[in-house]
Motif scaffolding. Structure first.
Motif, PDB file in Angstrom:
ATOM      1  N   GLU A   1      50.436  -3.847  -5.306  1.00 49.95           N
ATOM      2  CA  GLU A   1      51.877  -4.131  -5.331  1.00 49.95           C
ATOM      3  C   GLU A   1      52.283  -5.009  -4.143  1.00 49.95           C
ATOM      4  O   GLU A   1      53.085  -5.941  -4.289  1.00 49.95           O
ATOM      5  CB  GLU A   1      52.671  -2.826  -5.315  1.00 49.95           C
ATOM      6  CG  GLU A   1      52.581  -1.996  -6.591  1.00 49.95           C
ATOM      7  CD  GLU A   1      51.273  -1.234  -6.719  1.00 49.95           C
ATOM      8  OE1 GLU A   1      50.992  -0.729  -7.822  1.00 49.95           O
ATOM      9  OE2 GLU A   1      50.523  -1.148  -5.712  1.00 49.95           O
TER      10      GLU A   1
ATOM     11  N   LYS B   1      50.873  -8.542  -4.704  1.00 43.09           N
ATOM     12  CA  LYS B   1      51.684  -9.202  -5.732  1.00 43.09           C
ATOM     13  C   LYS B   1      52.974  -9.755  -5.122  1.00 43.09           C
ATOM     14  O   LYS B   1      53.348 -10.914  -5.362  1.00 43.09           O
ATOM     15  CB  LYS B   1      52.013  -8.206  -6.850  1.00 43.09           C
ATOM     16  CG  LYS B   1      52.958  -8.724  -7.937  1.00 43.09           C
ATOM     17  CD  LYS B   1      53.181  -7.649  -8.985  1.00 43.09           C
ATOM     18  CE  LYS B   1      54.098  -8.120 -10.114  1.00 43.09           C
ATOM     19  NZ  LYS B   1      55.472  -8.379  -9.693  1.00 43.09           N
TER      20      LYS B   1
ATOM     21  N   GLU C   1      54.059 -13.781  -4.831  1.00 41.86           N
ATOM     22  CA  GLU C   1      55.289 -14.283  -5.443  1.00 41.86           C
ATOM     23  C   GLU C   1      56.222 -14.916  -4.414  1.00 41.86           C
ATOM     24  O   GLU C   1      56.932 -15.876  -4.718  1.00 41.86           O
ATOM     25  CB  GLU C   1      55.984 -13.144  -6.181  1.00 41.86           C
ATOM     26  CG  GLU C   1      55.217 -12.688  -7.431  1.00 41.86           C
ATOM     27  CD  GLU C   1      55.796 -11.429  -8.049  1.00 41.86           C
ATOM     28  OE1 GLU C   1      55.556 -11.199  -9.255  1.00 41.86           O
ATOM     29  OE2 GLU C   1      56.473 -10.662  -7.322  1.00 41.86           O
TER      30      GLU C   1
ATOM     31  N   LYS D   1      53.375 -16.206 -11.673  1.00 48.35           N
ATOM     32  CA  LYS D   1      53.605 -14.996 -12.456  1.00 48.35           C
ATOM     33  C   LYS D   1      52.416 -14.064 -12.256  1.00 48.35           C
ATOM     34  O   LYS D   1      51.283 -14.397 -12.622  1.00 48.35           O
ATOM     35  CB  LYS D   1      53.791 -15.339 -13.932  1.00 48.35           C
ATOM     36  CG  LYS D   1      54.958 -16.268 -14.209  1.00 48.35           C
ATOM     37  CD  LYS D   1      55.034 -16.618 -15.688  1.00 48.35           C
ATOM     38  CE  LYS D   1      56.159 -17.594 -15.971  1.00 48.35           C
ATOM     39  NZ  LYS D   1      55.953 -18.909 -15.339  1.00 48.35           N
TER      40      LYS D   1
ATOM     41  N   GLU E   1      50.841 -10.099 -12.679  1.00 43.32           N
ATOM     42  CA  GLU E   1      50.958  -8.810 -13.367  1.00 43.32           C
ATOM     43  C   GLU E   1      49.846  -7.888 -12.873  1.00 43.32           C
ATOM     44  O   GLU E   1      48.697  -8.316 -12.729  1.00 43.32           O
ATOM     45  CB  GLU E   1      50.847  -9.007 -14.875  1.00 43.32           C
ATOM     46  CG  GLU E   1      50.977  -7.731 -15.678  1.00 43.32           C
ATOM     47  CD  GLU E   1      50.806  -7.965 -17.171  1.00 43.32           C
ATOM     48  OE1 GLU E   1      50.592  -6.973 -17.907  1.00 43.32           O
ATOM     49  OE2 GLU E   1      50.870  -9.140 -17.605  1.00 43.32           O
ATOM     50  N   ILE E   2      50.196  -6.652 -12.590  1.00 38.98           N
ATOM     51  CA  ILE E   2      49.188  -5.673 -12.168  1.00 38.98           C
ATOM     52  C   ILE E   2      48.586  -5.021 -13.414  1.00 38.98           C
ATOM     53  O   ILE E   2      49.305  -4.467 -14.248  1.00 38.98           O
ATOM     54  CB  ILE E   2      49.804  -4.604 -11.247  1.00 38.98           C
ATOM     55  CG1 ILE E   2      50.326  -5.254  -9.967  1.00 38.98           C
ATOM     56  CG2 ILE E   2      48.788  -3.524 -10.920  1.00 38.98           C
ATOM     57  CD1 ILE E   2      51.074  -4.308  -9.055  1.00 38.98           C
ATOM     58  N   ILE E   3      47.268  -5.119 -13.539  1.00 40.44           N
ATOM     59  CA  ILE E   3      46.560  -4.550 -14.687  1.00 40.44           C
ATOM     60  C   ILE E   3      45.904  -3.240 -14.246  1.00 40.44           C
ATOM     61  O   ILE E   3      44.989  -3.246 -13.416  1.00 40.44           O
ATOM     62  CB  ILE E   3      45.477  -5.520 -15.221  1.00 40.44           C
ATOM     63  CG1 ILE E   3      46.090  -6.882 -15.523  1.00 40.44           C
ATOM     64  CG2 ILE E   3      44.795  -4.923 -16.446  1.00 40.44           C
ATOM     65  CD1 ILE E   3      47.139  -6.882 -16.594  1.00 40.44           C
TER      66      ILE E   3
ATOM     67  N   LEU F   1      44.794  -8.006 -10.489  1.00 42.06           N
ATOM     68  CA  LEU F   1      45.973  -8.858 -10.549  1.00 42.06           C
ATOM     69  C   LEU F   1      45.741  -9.973 -11.557  1.00 42.06           C
ATOM     70  O   LEU F   1      44.795 -10.766 -11.411  1.00 42.06           O
ATOM     71  CB  LEU F   1      46.272  -9.460  -9.179  1.00 42.06           C
ATOM     72  CG  LEU F   1      46.583  -8.465  -8.049  1.00 42.06           C
ATOM     73  CD1 LEU F   1      46.666  -9.202  -6.717  1.00 42.06           C
ATOM     74  CD2 LEU F   1      47.887  -7.731  -8.328  1.00 42.06           C
TER      75      LEU F   1
ATOM     76  N   ASP G   1      48.821 -16.263 -13.534  1.00 41.18           N
ATOM     77  CA  ASP G   1      48.945 -17.286 -14.575  1.00 41.18           C
ATOM     78  C   ASP G   1      48.129 -18.508 -14.187  1.00 41.18           C
ATOM     79  O   ASP G   1      48.041 -18.881 -13.011  1.00 41.18           O
ATOM     80  CB  ASP G   1      50.416 -17.638 -14.802  1.00 41.18           C
ATOM     81  CG  ASP G   1      51.024 -18.368 -13.615  1.00 41.18           C
ATOM     82  OD1 ASP G   1      51.342 -19.559 -13.753  1.00 41.18           O
ATOM     83  OD2 ASP G   1      51.176 -17.743 -12.546  1.00 41.18           O
TER      84      ASP G   1
END
Length: 226
Positions: free
Chosen positions: A5, A8, A12, A19, A21-23, A34, A37
């Protein structure tokens, strides 16, 4: 080591428009990754390498993944009136997820002694050719592994310094690690065939001599040796 987190949020803030996203990882390791894109992939990689607190200066491993089209079923409880009585009943919905190809990078900081941070990039679909930015200019250790993914999965890494096959020969068609890959049934005769290969060869080359033992192997290869 910072949490996914935190990383991320830092990405950003540093890379405008990225973009992330945490997987989550449902395995016992619970090691989240992470998803970045591909449009901002190269700039994000530069940030991960150059940021003073992260300084991810070593890429230990790059792997390819082929995700076929799949359907996920989700069951939730909803309130419904049954025989005049409101009850909670299970309701199942289906979510269709189109397939894609993925490159997964495992990153470490040798100087700060932490990691791994796992980042992923995905193609929009499974069509050929599929493209992702090469991260070899950021981490030289990714060079041969990106070539392997290109060879076996068909991902073209834009900006790679030497993108060519590494395991299969240049004239080979298709990508054998794709989940829908169908191997050909016209294998050539070989001096020491495996049973399955031999059976296929018999169908396509019925007049070729059959090899049952070491003696016949020797006879079969004699013309090649002189």
């Amino acid at each position: 080591m910072q949490t996914p987190e935190d990383i991320k949020s830092r990405i950003e803030a540093a890379v405008s428009g990225a973009k992330i996203e945490i997987i989550p990882n449902p395995s016992p390791a619970a090691q989240a990754s992470l998803l970045i894109d591909s449009e901002h992939g190269f700039r994000v990689a530069e940030f991960l390498r150059d940021d003073a607190d992260l300084h991810l200066d070593f890429c230990s491993n790059v792997t390819g993944v082929d995700w076929l089209d799949r359907t996920i079923k989700n069951t939730v409880k909803v309130k419904k009136v049954v025989d005049g009585v409101e009850k909670e009943v299970p309701e199942t919905t289906e979510q269709k997820i189109p397939g894609y190809l993925e490159a997964v990078y495992h990153l470490y900081s040798i100087s700060l002694k932490h990691g791994p941070v796992i980042v992923r990039m995905r193609t929009p679909d499974r069509s050929t050719p599929a493209h992702l930015p090469s991260l070899t200019p950021i981490w030289r250790s990714a060079e041969l592994q990106e070539r392997e993914i290109y060879d076996l999965y068909g991902i073209h890494f834009d900006g790679h310094p030497d993108l060519r096959r590494i395991l299969m020969w240049d004239e080979f068609e298709d990508h054998p690690m794709r989940k829908d890959y169908v191997q050909p049934d016209d294998f050539e005769y070989e001096p020491t065939p495996h049973d399955e290969v031999l059976e296929r060869a018999k169908q396509h080359y019925p007049n070729r001599p059959q090899v049952d033992g070491a003696e016949k192997v020797t006879e079969a290869v004699k013309p090649l040796n002189g």
